[in-house]
Design a protein around this motif. Structure first.
Motif, PDB file in Angstrom:
ATOM      1  N   ASN A  84     -11.487  -2.904   4.736  1.00  0.00           N
ATOM      2  CA  ASN A  84     -10.859  -2.508   3.476  1.00  0.00           C
ATOM      3  C   ASN A  84     -11.005  -3.616   2.435  1.00  0.00           C
ATOM      4  O   ASN A  84     -11.373  -3.363   1.288  1.00  0.00           O
ATOM      5  N   LYS A 121     -13.164  -3.459  -1.067  1.00  0.00           N
ATOM      6  CA  LYS A 121     -12.568  -3.715  -2.388  1.00  0.00           C
ATOM      7  C   LYS A 121     -13.412  -4.719  -3.160  1.00  0.00           C
ATOM      8  O   LYS A 121     -13.681  -4.531  -4.347  1.00  0.00           O
ATOM      9  N   GLU A 142      -3.963   4.307  -1.822  1.00  0.00           N
ATOM     10  CA  GLU A 142      -3.650   2.929  -2.197  1.00  0.00           C
ATOM     11  C   GLU A 142      -4.370   2.600  -3.503  1.00  0.00           C
ATOM     12  O   GLU A 142      -5.486   3.042  -3.727  1.00  0.00           O
ATOM     13  N   THR A 196      -8.968  -0.888  -7.759  1.00  0.00           N
ATOM     14  CA  THR A 196      -9.627  -0.199  -6.646  1.00  0.00           C
ATOM     15  C   THR A 196      -8.685   0.899  -6.170  1.00  0.00           C
ATOM     16  O   THR A 196      -7.472   0.721  -6.139  1.00  0.00           O
ATOM     17  N   LYS A 208      -8.118   3.631  -3.050  1.00  0.00           N
ATOM     18  CA  LYS A 208      -8.466   4.143  -1.725  1.00  0.00           C
ATOM     19  C   LYS A 208      -8.065   5.615  -1.706  1.00  0.00           C
ATOM     20  O   LYS A 208      -6.918   5.957  -1.974  1.00  0.00           O
ATOM     21  N   LYS A 252      -8.642   9.700   0.033  1.00  0.00           N
ATOM     22  CA  LYS A 252      -9.043  10.547   1.159  1.00  0.00           C
ATOM     23  C   LYS A 252      -9.284  11.953   0.626  1.00  0.00           C
ATOM     24  O   LYS A 252      -8.440  12.512  -0.068  1.00  0.00           O
ATOM     25  N   GLU A 306     -12.844   8.950   3.821  1.00  0.00           N
ATOM     26  CA  GLU A 306     -12.040   7.888   3.213  1.00  0.00           C
ATOM     27  C   GLU A 306     -12.982   6.989   2.420  1.00  0.00           C
ATOM     28  O   GLU A 306     -13.964   6.496   2.965  1.00  0.00           O
ATOM     29  N   ILE A 320     -13.358   4.066  -1.083  1.00  0.00           N
ATOM     30  CA  ILE A 320     -12.761   3.175  -2.075  1.00  0.00           C
ATOM     31  C   ILE A 320     -13.660   3.215  -3.302  1.00  0.00           C
ATOM     32  O   ILE A 320     -14.883   3.109  -3.190  1.00  0.00           O
ATOM     33  N   LEU A 363     -15.559   4.394   3.602  1.00  0.00           N
ATOM     34  CA  LEU A 363     -14.986   3.634   4.716  1.00  0.00           C
ATOM     35  C   LEU A 363     -15.098   4.384   6.042  1.00  0.00           C
ATOM     36  O   LEU A 363     -15.530   3.820   7.037  1.00  0.00           O
TER      37      LEU A 363
END
Length: 192
Positions: free
Chosen positions: A41, A45, A75, A90, A92, A94, A103, A105, A120
């Motif tokens: 993660n 980013k 996120e 950034t 995150k 889904k 998933e 970013i 991801l």
């Protein structure tokens, strides 16, 4: 009847031992898996918002304020450069792909440009939807303005067009929809 009870007891013992071994294995590996996910993660980013040196995750209250009822955003991080100036965000996200949840970013600069995307996790078909991780696809999002909704086309030429994946329409649409969700959230809540 006695034989059936004996077999049932043996089966119960075998399943209890197996469940215990799985529980112990999970306790041992869960922190390592969590740490690997955190590193992936963090790397993603940095990859999608290269100008940022430090990232600060929005707290839960601020996140809910920004995303409202949108359940696709997991996120949001603010990215700061060496001079501690905000350079972008950034997100995150889904989204539902062909083979399950994707998933990703996405990075957006304070100038209103998509700075990159990184896939991801996914369960897409190898050789088709799994190509969403390939740079020819992810790089087609770079430097796209967040002013207009993005669209996937076979031969992108316009500022709002990105590369479509061949024979993977559902995956392409899911990723583009994810980035468009990011674009809408940025424009409505974070753009200055």
């Amino acid at each position: 009847m006695n034989e059936v009870l004996k077999l049932g007891l043996i089966l119960f013992i075998i399943t209890a031992v197996s469940a215990s071994v799985l529980a112990v294995s999970n306790d041992i590996t869960a922190p390592r898996i969590e740490e690997a996910d955190r590193k992936a993660n963090d790397l993603a980013k940095q990859e999608v918002l290269e100008d940022a040196q430090d990232f600060n995750m929005l707290d839960e209250g601020r996140l809910k304020e920004v995303i409202g009822s949108n359940t696709n955003i997991v996120e949001i991080n603010e990215g700061y450069n060496k001079e501690e100036q905000l350079v972008g965000y950034t997100f995150k996200t889904k989204v539902k792909g062909y083979g399950g949840e994707i998933e990703l970013i996405a990075g957006v600069s304070t100038e209103g440009k998509v700075t990159g995307i990184s896939i991801l996790n996914h369960g897409e078909t190898p050789g088709l939807g799994a190509n969403a991780t390939e740079t020819y696809f992810t790089d087609s999002f770079k430097d796209k303005s967040v002013d207009n909704q993005l669209a996937a086309v076979k031969d992108p030429k316009g500022d709002n067009e990105v590369q479509a994946l061949t024979s993977a329409t559902i995956t392409t649409t899911a990723v583009v929809d994810g980035v468009n969700i990011v674009r809408e959230i940025y424009n409505s809540k974070l753009a200055n």
